[in-house]
Design a protein around this motif. Structure first.
Motif, short mmCIF file in Angstrom:
data_model
loop_
_atom_site.label_atom_id
_atom_site.label_comp_id
_atom_site.label_asym_id
_atom_site.label_seq_id
_atom_site.Cartn_x
_atom_site.Cartn_y
_atom_site.Cartn_z
N LEU A 181 37.47 25.90 46.13
CA LEU A 181 36.53 27.01 45.98
C LEU A 181 36.51 27.40 44.51
O LEU A 181 37.55 27.68 43.92
N VAL A 182 35.30 27.40 43.92
CA VAL A 182 35.14 27.76 42.51
C VAL A 182 34.30 29.02 42.42
O VAL A 182 33.18 29.06 42.93
N LEU A 183 34.86 30.05 41.77
CA LEU A 183 34.17 31.33 41.62
C LEU A 183 33.86 31.56 40.15
O LEU A 183 34.66 31.23 39.27
N THR A 184 32.70 32.15 39.90
CA THR A 184 32.30 32.52 38.55
C THR A 184 31.82 33.96 38.57
O THR A 184 30.95 34.30 39.37
N ALA A 185 32.38 34.79 37.71
CA ALA A 185 31.99 36.19 37.55
C ALA A 185 32.09 36.97 38.86
O ALA A 185 31.18 37.71 39.23
N CYS A 186 33.20 36.82 39.56
CA CYS A 186 33.42 37.54 40.81
C CYS A 186 34.50 38.60 40.59
O CYS A 186 35.32 38.49 39.69
N PRO A 187 34.53 39.64 41.43
CA PRO A 187 35.50 40.72 41.25
C PRO A 187 36.94 40.25 41.47
O PRO A 187 37.20 39.31 42.23
N ALA A 188 37.87 40.92 40.80
CA ALA A 188 39.28 40.57 40.90
C ALA A 188 39.81 40.77 42.33
O ALA A 188 40.70 40.05 42.77
#
Length: 114
Positions: free
Chosen positions: A4-11
């Motif tokens: 799973l790759v996330l970009t600009a997501c909340p901590a």
């Protein structure tokens, strides 16, 4: 296996995912979870992602041995004769609103070719 790759997501989302997956690099999570958990995690990602983007890649039985899902991403998933591929947006389609000869270089070329 799940990637799973996330970009600009909340901590908070990243913290929630570390309960099930290992974060090997900022925003990149890997692990081996059942399909039910994988689907629940994806639902949580879509719910909490807000303005960010996400790509989920997971193993399945089949010719490619993997599937993927995307959320708010520029690239789109297309089925090409049974193979799932990622299609990048066509740059010509984005610039098609410009009329031919719009730049000063095009005008100079036109004058030179007369």
């Amino acid at each position: 296996m799940v990637v799973l790759v996330l970009t600009a997501c909340p901590a908070g989302l990243r913290g929630h995912l570390t309960r099930w997956l290992l974060e090997i690099s900022p925003g990149v999570f890997v692990g081996h979870v059942p399909a039910r958990i994988r689907d629940a995690l994806w639902d949580r990602v879509v719910e909490m992602c807000r303005d960010g983007r996400a790509i989920l890649v997971y193993t399945v039985r089949g010719e490619q041995h993997f599937e993927f899902r995307v959320h708010r991403h520029d690239w789109e998933v297309v089925d090409f004769d049974g193979l799932k591929l990622m299609r990048r947006p066509n740059s010509k389609a984005r610039s098609s609103t410009l009329r031919p000869g719009w730049s000063s270089a095009a005008r100079r070329r036109k004058v030179r070719n007369r």
